[in-house]
Design a protein around this motif. Sequence first.
Motif, mmCIF file in Angstrom:
data_model
loop_
_atom_site.group_PDB
_atom_site.id
_atom_site.type_symbol
_atom_site.label_atom_id
_atom_site.label_comp_id
_atom_site.label_asym_id
_atom_site.label_seq_id
_atom_site.Cartn_x
_atom_site.Cartn_y
_atom_site.Cartn_z
ATOM 1 N N GLY A 88 0.802 -1.213 0.000
ATOM 2 C CA GLY A 88 0.000 0.000 0.000
ATOM 3 C C GLY A 88 0.837 1.267 0.000
ATOM 4 O O GLY A 88 0.371 2.318 -0.467
ATOM 5 N N LEU A 100 -15.787 -3.475 -7.886
ATOM 6 C CA LEU A 100 -14.400 -3.075 -7.710
ATOM 7 C C LEU A 100 -13.536 -3.618 -8.841
ATOM 8 O O LEU A 100 -12.663 -2.918 -9.367
ATOM 9 C CB LEU A 100 -13.884 -3.563 -6.358
ATOM 10 N N SER A 143 -7.591 6.356 -5.794
ATOM 11 C CA SER A 143 -8.005 5.378 -4.781
ATOM 12 C C SER A 143 -7.934 3.961 -5.327
ATOM 13 O O SER A 143 -7.626 3.017 -4.582
ATOM 14 C CB SER A 143 -9.423 5.687 -4.304
ATOM 15 N N ILE A 144 -8.177 3.781 -6.621
ATOM 16 C CA ILE A 144 -8.066 2.451 -7.228
ATOM 17 C C ILE A 144 -6.625 1.968 -7.171
ATOM 18 O O ILE A 144 -6.362 0.780 -6.909
ATOM 19 C CB ILE A 144 -8.572 2.490 -8.683
ATOM 20 N N TYR A 204 -6.114 0.761 -3.571
ATOM 21 C CA TYR A 204 -6.791 -0.520 -3.324
ATOM 22 C C TYR A 204 -6.071 -1.665 -4.022
ATOM 23 O O TYR A 204 -5.902 -2.755 -3.450
ATOM 24 C CB TYR A 204 -8.237 -0.452 -3.810
ATOM 25 N N LEU A 240 -2.867 -2.547 -2.205
ATOM 26 C CA LEU A 240 -3.157 -3.196 -0.924
ATOM 27 C C LEU A 240 -3.466 -4.672 -1.138
ATOM 28 O O LEU A 240 -2.932 -5.540 -0.435
ATOM 29 C CB LEU A 240 -4.328 -2.495 -0.243
ATOM 30 N N ILE A 241 -4.340 -4.969 -2.097
ATOM 31 C CA ILE A 241 -4.694 -6.371 -2.352
ATOM 32 C C ILE A 241 -3.512 -7.120 -2.930
ATOM 33 O O ILE A 241 -3.237 -8.279 -2.566
ATOM 34 C CB ILE A 241 -5.908 -6.439 -3.294
#
Length: 426
Positions: A186, A276, A299-300, A303, A306-307
């Motif tokens: 992230g 998503l 923000s995408i 995300y 992070l994943i």
Amino acid sequence: MSEPQPKTSTTPRDTTTVPAQAPEPSRWHQTFQKITTGNALISVLSVLLALVVGAIMIAFTDEDVQKAAGYFFARPGDTFVAIWQSVSGAYSALFQGSIYNFRRDSFAAGIKPLTETLTFATPLIAGGLGVGLAFRVGMFNIGGRGQMLIAASVAGWLAFGFELPWGLHMLVALVGGLLGGALWGGIAGLLKAKTGAHEVIVTIMLNFVAFYLVSWLLRTPGLLQAPGSSNPKTPPMKDTAIFWNLKEYGYNLHLGFLVVVAATVLVWWILSRSSLGFRFRAVGENPNAARVAGINVPSIYVYAMLISGALLGLAGVNQVLGTVTTGFTAGIDAGVGFDAITVALLGRSTPWGIFAAGLLFGAFKAGGYSMQAAEGVPVDIVLVVQSLIVLFIAAPPLVRTIFRLPDPSRGPKRPRPIVTKEVTAK
């Protein structure tokens, strides 16, 4: 006086041009077209070409082939027999070391190589899913090593440093490792979203930061270093935190493989069935168009990383709780972070393609040592085959040229118009 000439009315001629109607291709032709122009076939043919080149290298490095080649013009058959024996023996040993060993007395013993393949494939699949998901968003996450190291450190610290009930301890260590990998990934996503920093540079630097940070933790008493030891190694993991495994039956396969299968299903659902995933794919195709459509692109990016970091963290957790349970060093990643890039490329960044590619590379890792032990073939040839697979995948026109496959970028030729018979209106 001359007679007046009758008036003649000229009417413009009506010419009709009818475009040629191309015959509608049959269903079988359409299916064949999809297969021959699809990416899956390119991946399969890339593996086949790499194995052919590997066979040539095996033959050239075999001593018997070299001896027979010395009198090739006198007895050429001996050379071809020696080539066949060297190549078939090597690939047979590769198969028996990765799938099934026919020389074992029982089925339970013969199937052990397959369990080794699945064990090697487990972190590769998890890491490939993380890299592939970032690819789908248009990001190149090459920070797998750092994300694995941080995840392994967090999971390992929770596994040997706390006393928790059986089952709960394993779950806490697993979740902690996933959070550690997600946090480290992230950081790159946040920097790209807020400052525009390129994720390739950031993840490369974070790899070094993670390596030296973990190395320091392993040399500091009271942190990750085993008490009373001067070696940079952790204590062994507690039995309550170790993944359930089949070691009592003689297999190294553990629960991590089932966790990776569940992760593959989850990533497939995210990319194919969730909103998503739709935003991920939209940003990956064209971030400017996605921004115009109202998608929050920064923000995408966060995300996605992070994943992606959590999935690569899962690879590190599998190493600590499933494979190296007696304590780990700073080399716990074992190169999986970079091998995951190859797996993601071979799998075309699709979840099930990555799953299959991970199994293939797991088979290479499991069978390579058997091939070296049984036939004396250098294990480096397996690494060359893996590299050639990436080379051929990166050059689809080369594969299509070798196998004379149609190019999907070239559509059918535009049919020429057919001019019908001229019709004169009366």
